[in-house]
Motif scaffolding. Structure first.
Motif, PDB file in Angstrom:
ATOM      1  N   GLU A 146       0.819  -1.215   0.000  1.00  0.00           N
ATOM      2  CA  GLU A 146       0.000   0.000   0.000  1.00  0.00           C
ATOM      3  C   GLU A 146       0.850   1.262   0.000  1.00  0.00           C
ATOM      4  N   ILE A 147       0.499   2.183  -0.910  1.00  0.00           N
ATOM      5  CA  ILE A 147       1.132   3.496  -0.981  1.00  0.00           C
ATOM      6  C   ILE A 147       0.207   4.497  -0.302  1.00  0.00           C
ATOM      7  N   SER A 148       0.765   5.373   0.516  1.00  0.00           N
ATOM      8  CA  SER A 148      -0.019   6.343   1.269  1.00  0.00           C
ATOM      9  C   SER A 148      -0.579   7.436   0.368  1.00  0.00           C
ATOM     10  N   ASP A 149      -1.749   7.964   0.753  1.00  0.00           N
ATOM     11  CA  ASP A 149      -2.316   9.117   0.042  1.00  0.00           C
ATOM     12  C   ASP A 149      -1.386  10.318   0.139  1.00  0.00           C
ATOM     13  N   ASN A 150      -0.572  10.361   1.220  1.00  0.00           N
ATOM     14  CA  ASN A 150       0.307  11.508   1.435  1.00  0.00           C
ATOM     15  C   ASN A 150       1.577  11.450   0.583  1.00  0.00           C
ATOM     16  N   ALA A 151       1.704  10.418  -0.240  1.00  0.00           N
ATOM     17  CA  ALA A 151       2.903  10.292  -1.069  1.00  0.00           C
ATOM     18  C   ALA A 151       3.049  11.476  -2.013  1.00  0.00           C
ATOM     19  N   SER A 152       1.929  11.989  -2.522  1.00  0.00           N
ATOM     20  CA  SER A 152       1.978  13.187  -3.362  1.00  0.00           C
ATOM     21  C   SER A 152       0.586  13.804  -3.412  1.00  0.00           C
ATOM     22  N   THR A 153       0.540  15.115  -3.710  1.00  0.00           N
ATOM     23  CA  THR A 153      -0.738  15.814  -3.837  1.00  0.00           C
ATOM     24  C   THR A 153      -1.533  15.259  -5.007  1.00  0.00           C
ATOM     25  N   THR A 154      -0.828  14.925  -6.082  1.00  0.00           N
ATOM     26  CA  THR A 154      -1.503  14.374  -7.272  1.00  0.00           C
ATOM     27  C   THR A 154      -2.188  13.058  -6.945  1.00  0.00           C
ATOM     28  N   LEU A 155      -1.494  12.178  -6.222  1.00  0.00           N
ATOM     29  CA  LEU A 155      -2.071  10.880  -5.858  1.00  0.00           C
ATOM     30  C   LEU A 155      -3.288  11.054  -4.952  1.00  0.00           C
ATOM     31  N   LYS A 156      -3.188  11.998  -4.042  1.00  0.00           N
ATOM     32  CA  LYS A 156      -4.318  12.243  -3.142  1.00  0.00           C
ATOM     33  C   LYS A 156      -5.539  12.720  -3.938  1.00  0.00           C
ATOM     34  N   ASN A 157      -5.308  13.621  -4.915  1.00  0.00           N
ATOM     35  CA  ASN A 157      -6.418  14.122  -5.723  1.00  0.00           C
ATOM     36  C   ASN A 157      -7.020  13.009  -6.590  1.00  0.00           C
ATOM     37  N   ILE A 158      -6.156  12.184  -7.172  1.00  0.00           N
ATOM     38  CA  ILE A 158      -6.650  11.078  -8.003  1.00  0.00           C
ATOM     39  C   ILE A 158      -7.501  10.133  -7.177  1.00  0.00           C
ATOM     40  N   ARG A 159      -7.021   9.785  -5.980  1.00  0.00           N
ATOM     41  CA  ARG A 159      -7.780   8.856  -5.134  1.00  0.00           C
ATOM     42  C   ARG A 159      -9.081   9.463  -4.639  1.00  0.00           C
ATOM     43  N   ARG A 160      -9.061  10.790  -4.444  1.00  0.00           N
ATOM     44  CA  ARG A 160     -10.310  11.447  -4.064  1.00  0.00           C
ATOM     45  C   ARG A 160     -11.318  11.356  -5.210  1.00  0.00           C
ATOM     46  N   GLN A 161     -10.815  11.541  -6.436  1.00  0.00           N
ATOM     47  CA  GLN A 161     -11.687  11.415  -7.602  1.00  0.00           C
ATOM     48  C   GLN A 161     -12.185   9.978  -7.774  1.00  0.00           C
ATOM     49  N   ILE A 162     -11.287   9.001  -7.515  1.00  0.00           N
ATOM     50  CA  ILE A 162     -11.699   7.590  -7.609  1.00  0.00           C
ATOM     51  C   ILE A 162     -12.798   7.286  -6.604  1.00  0.00           C
ATOM     52  N   HIS A 163     -12.639   7.786  -5.394  1.00  0.00           N
ATOM     53  CA  HIS A 163     -13.654   7.568  -4.363  1.00  0.00           C
ATOM     54  C   HIS A 163     -14.979   8.195  -4.781  1.00  0.00           C
ATOM     55  N   SER A 164     -14.875   9.420  -5.311  1.00  0.00           N
ATOM     56  CA  SER A 164     -16.090  10.110  -5.751  1.00  0.00           C
ATOM     57  C   SER A 164     -16.764   9.360  -6.905  1.00  0.00           C
ATOM     58  N   LYS A 165     -15.920   8.868  -7.849  1.00  0.00           N
ATOM     59  CA  LYS A 165     -16.464   8.151  -8.999  1.00  0.00           C
ATOM     60  C   LYS A 165     -17.090   6.823  -8.559  1.00  0.00           C
ATOM     61  N   ASN A 166     -16.445   6.138  -7.613  1.00  0.00           N
ATOM     62  CA  ASN A 166     -17.019   4.894  -7.073  1.00  0.00           C
ATOM     63  C   ASN A 166     -18.380   5.142  -6.448  1.00  0.00           C
ATOM     64  N   SER A 167     -18.465   6.238  -5.698  1.00  0.00           N
ATOM     65  CA  SER A 167     -19.741   6.578  -5.043  1.00  0.00           C
ATOM     66  C   SER A 167     -20.814   6.862  -6.084  1.00  0.00           C
ATOM     67  N   ALA A 168     -20.412   7.609  -7.133  1.00  0.00           N
ATOM     68  CA  ALA A 168     -21.385   7.943  -8.184  1.00  0.00           C
ATOM     69  C   ALA A 168     -21.887   6.673  -8.880  1.00  0.00           C
ATOM     70  N   ASP A 237     -14.450   6.227 -16.967  1.00  0.00           N
ATOM     71  CA  ASP A 237     -13.756   7.282 -16.207  1.00  0.00           C
ATOM     72  C   ASP A 237     -12.977   6.693 -15.035  1.00  0.00           C
ATOM     73  N   LEU A 238     -13.624   5.728 -14.348  1.00  0.00           N
ATOM     74  CA  LEU A 238     -12.967   5.091 -13.206  1.00  0.00           C
ATOM     75  C   LEU A 238     -11.713   4.335 -13.645  1.00  0.00           C
ATOM     76  N   LYS A 239     -11.818   3.632 -14.766  1.00  0.00           N
ATOM     77  CA  LYS A 239     -10.677   2.898 -15.301  1.00  0.00           C
ATOM     78  C   LYS A 239      -9.532   3.858 -15.631  1.00  0.00           C
ATOM     79  N   GLU A 240      -9.865   4.979 -16.209  1.00  0.00           N
ATOM     80  CA  GLU A 240      -8.849   5.967 -16.569  1.00  0.00           C
ATOM     81  C   GLU A 240      -8.177   6.534 -15.319  1.00  0.00           C
ATOM     82  N   LEU A 241      -8.992   6.788 -14.278  1.00  0.00           N
ATOM     83  CA  LEU A 241      -8.430   7.295 -13.026  1.00  0.00           C
ATOM     84  C   LEU A 241      -7.490   6.269 -12.394  1.00  0.00           C
ATOM     85  N   LYS A 242      -7.852   4.987 -12.449  1.00  0.00           N
ATOM     86  CA  LYS A 242      -6.986   3.950 -11.878  1.00  0.00           C
ATOM     87  C   LYS A 242      -5.677   3.827 -12.645  1.00  0.00           C
TER      88      LYS A 242
END
Length: 792
Positions: A146-168, A237-242
């Motif tokens: 597991e890589i931490s969300d804090n590894a980079s701002t970009t990774l944190k934003n991508i994972r936030r988008q993935i979470h949002s897309k999963n919810s949608a 979209d989710l696939k692209e984010l991953k």
């Protein structure tokens, strides 16, 4: 060193004990390769190294050696440009942390700051510290998977988008599976995943009725896992984010790997030093476990073991023994009955020599001296052990022949039951010849035997000394004490008599012995008797001497105690006096502070009551501002007045208010009119000259509005929970209201929080037209969570 010697002396068992003490696999590997050195300078160095490690553990506790890994392969891969996996990077970070913690450990102990560890301190302080790499890895990587969300701002934003897309997607799918129309098409009202895409289980017969992409089917074929067309785009979209997430993780790992590669040389050096330090502290732990001491070293072949204990026997079960050789004599002949401890004595000397030359401390008392030999040879038989001997004459002689071929002046030779296993007369003669050869070359030799001829040989030959293991005939058991200078008596007749053998048989046996043998045994018995008496007298003398020394030491201690008590009483009296003065001073300061606090509270309460009284006398004017600014500039005078002068009365058309001109119109036609307590900026086109009666009516109306505003206005505003934009708008309106109401001091409550709201309000107050001054609240006013504003 001779490999057979290492084996028969059970040196490998000592190494296994050492290996168990190492913390890391690297340290264990170094311990497994440990061999005795034959260079006295090197032996002195490694003994000093062990001694320093023992002192560090005693004074500071065990050093932090956890987390040391073999990372050479990881560093090499990093240097050739291959990205490391999270697990590899964590191993490197663990090793870097171990180096940093070890450096801190050697520096931090203030109580032991005066101690000098010349060898180990230099080694530990030479470790490279890479805290930035260590923290970067631990910040970026949570585990091997597991890589931490804090590894980079970009990774944190991508994972936030993935979470949002999963919810949608789930929300959309929930609406689909919960729809009454679709329910009959579904095998189960659940959401699942196939090929990383969200799907729902649809009955096979309803496939035409359920638009979507089929990704899988059940083993029976009755259920199809279909991705509804409504979420295809979302799944894309989710696939692209991953994919973006994967690419960002690869970038992060490559960046961390590059950091490791840049410092590859230093990390390799760290590992080398850490593995050696782990090994050194393992030696120290082994020494502490066996209650070992640092031996004094020499290259003159002198051995003096004080209260030595065989390291492979339990400390409580072994009787300490004293052994010396190499100064007054070079050959020691040990005699005595079986199970008396002769073999243990040989192995103790041999194993102590190997341990000392390998840098290990020996289980003996302080003052023990060990020689550094070029070679050590031992003939104890292929199957010989501490408990039993199964060696044969042929195996003995094969080994002895090899020893005599390779022995040199700086060697130590150990023989167990020399000449045994053959005819006693021939065996004794052969043993004397071998000892003569070694004695002539001044080679240090210790041998055990049962032969009386060898006892006489030792008595009559200069440079050869007899020794025996003590045996208690009364209890028929050995005491395991080694008596140097006294040949051992066989005790065969005495033992047989104690065991009940008839006297006539024993007498007959004595008659069969030669007269010389009987006389020799009698001499040995007489010597043994005299030795016991001498030993008892010596022990009594030492006991009395020890008592005298104890009495003298006690008197000295009592005198020291009296002197110390005197000094302590003086110090305590001075300390008590200082304490009384300090307490009195503190009490006085406390009373002064209390008086100040009481005075401050009274003053604060007085100001608060005055303010409350002032607030009650004023009324709120909230509505007047709205009335004054409503429809500003919406109405214009049909014919703007001319020659309007300062002090002239005019009517503001859009406000329907009468006021006095403060500043006449400028070149653009803008003028300032005083309406009651307010100053209004207006254009000449929005005013007209007022009649006399309109001014009084307007003035009366303005006063009425001001009184209405003053009744509802408060002297504080609470902004907590609002964002900065909302807060600025509210404060701006609030300041206008309190200015109209005539309040002199107001409180803006913004809370402490992150300070963003406080700083934003501060910037507004700097340029606001109604603000005279401002400051943060004092104690009792809310502190930094409140800003106090003085109104113009």
């Amino acid at each position: 060193m001779n490999s057979k010697t290492l084996r028969v002396l059970e040196y490998d068992k000592i190494k296994r004990m050492l290996v168990e003490k190492a913390e890391s696999q690297l340290g264990k590997q170094v311990a497994e390769k440990l061999m005795p050195s034959t260079e006295i300078k090197e032996v002195e160095y490694i003994q000093k190294e062990t001694h320093e490690a023992v002192n560090i553990i005693i004074r500071r506790g065990r050093p932090p050696l956890g987390g040391i890994h073999d990372v050479l392969s990881e560093v090499k891969r990093a240097e050739i440009g291959s990205s490391l996996m999270p697990g590899n990077l964590l191993r490197i970070a663990d090793t870097l942390r171990a180096a940093r913690r070890l450096r801190s450990f050697i520096k931090q102990d203030k109580q032991d700051k005066d101690s000098k560890y010349e060898i180990l301190q230099d080694v530990i302080l030479s470790l490279n510290s890479y805290k930035d790499i260590e923290e970067s890895i631990f910040n970026a990587i949570i585990s091997e998977e597991e890589i931490s969300d804090n590894a980079s701002t970009t990774l944190k934003n991508i994972r936030r988008q993935i979470h949002s897309k999963n919810s949608a997607i789930r929300n959309k799918l929930n609406s689909i599976i919960n729809s009454s129309t679709n329910r009959k098409y579904l095998q189960d009202a659940l959401i699942t995943i196939r090929e990383d895409r969200f799907v729902v289980p649809v009955k096979q017969e309803y496939k035409p009725n359920f638009p979507g992409l089929v990704h899988d089917q059940s083993s029976s074929g009755a259920t199809l896992f279909i991705e509804p067309m409504a979420i295809v785009e979302l799944n894309n979209d989710l696939k692209e984010l991953k994919l973006k997430e994967k690419a960002e993780i690869e970038r992060i790992l490559a960046e961390l790997t590059e950091m490791v590669a840049v410092e590859g040389h230093g990390i390799r050096e760290n590992q080398k030093q850490l593995s050696h330090l782990d090994f050194v502290f393992a030696k120290a732990k082994l020494s502490l476990e066996m209650n070992g001491t640092k031996p004094l070293l020499n290259d003159s072949g002198y051995i003096k073991i004080k209260a030595g204990r065989h390291p492979l026997l339990k400390e409580k079960e072994v009787v300490p023994t004293n052994i010396h050789i190499g100064e007054d004599f070079t050959t020691l002949m040990i005699t005595g009955p079986n199970t008396g401890g002769k073999t243990v004595t040989l192995k103790t000397v041999g194993l102590f020599t190997l341990m000392a030359q390998a840098g290990l401390q020996v289980p003996a008392e302080y003052g023990t001296q060990m020689a550094v030999f070029d070679n050590l040879f031992a003939d104890i038989g292929d199957e010989q052990s501490i408990e039993q001997s199964l060696s044969t004459f042929s195996s003995h002689m094969t080994n002895i022949v090899e020893i005599l071929k390779n022995v040199d002046e700086n060697s130590l030779v150990l023989f167990d039951e020399l000449g045994a296993g053959t005819d006693p007369t021939e065996g004794a003669a052969l043993a004397m010849a071998i000892l003569n050869y070694l004695h002539g070359k001044k080679i240090r030799t210790i041998a055990t035997t049962h032969y009386s001829e060898l006892k006489i040989y030792a008595l009559t030959t200069e440079g050869i000394e007899n020794a025996s293991v003590e045996f208690d005939v009364e209890t028929l058991s050995p005491t395991y004490k080694l008596l140097i200078g006294v040949p051992g008596k066989s005790n065969a007749f005495e033992i047989s008599m104690r065991l009940g053998l008839q006297d006539f048989i024993i007498n007959d046996a004595k008659e069969l012995l030669s007269k010389e043998n009987v006389e020799f045994e009698d001499v040995l018995a007489s010597i043994e008797k005299d030795r016991r008496i001498s030993e008892e007298n010596r022990e009594e003398s030492e006991r009395l001497k020890e008592e005298v020394n104890k009495l003298k030491a006690n008197l000295d201690k009592e005198k020291e105690k009296i002197d110390a008590m005197k000094q302590r009483l003086i110090r305590e009296a001075k300390s008590e006096a200082r304490k009384i003065v300090k307490e009195a001073k503190a009490e006085a300061e406390y009373i002064v502070d209390e008086i100040k606090n009481i005075s401050s509270e009274i003053e604060k309460d007085r100001r608060k009551k005055l303010q409350e009284a002032k607030d009650k006398l004023k009324t709120k004017l909230d509505d007047i501002e709205g009335d004054l600014v409503e429809n500003v500039l919406s109405k214009k005078s049909k014919k703007p007045p001319k020659n309007v002068k300062e002090g002239e009365t005019v009517k503001l058309i859009n406000l329907n208010q009468v006021g006095t001109v403060i500043n006449p119109p400028d070149s653009d036609g803008n003028l300032v009119v005083q309406v009651g307590i307010m100053k209004v900026n207006a254009h000449i086109s929005t005013v007209e000259k007022a009649k006399d009666n309109s001014q009084s009516a307007t003035s009366a109306k303005t006063k009425t509005m001001i009184r209405a505003k003053s009744k509802s206005i408060k002297n504080e505003i609470d902004l907590r929970g609002k964002n900065l934009e909302e807060a600025i708008l509210d404060v701006d309106k609030f300041l206008d209201d309190v200015y109209i109401a005539g309040l002199g001091q107001v409180y803006i409550i913004h809370g402490k929080g992150t300070g963003v709201l406080r700083e934003g309000i501060k910037q507004l107050l700097k340029t606001h037209r109604h603000v005279k001054s401002y400051r943060l609240g004092k104690h009792g006013e809310g502190g930094t969570g409140v800003t106090v504003v003085e109104i113009k």
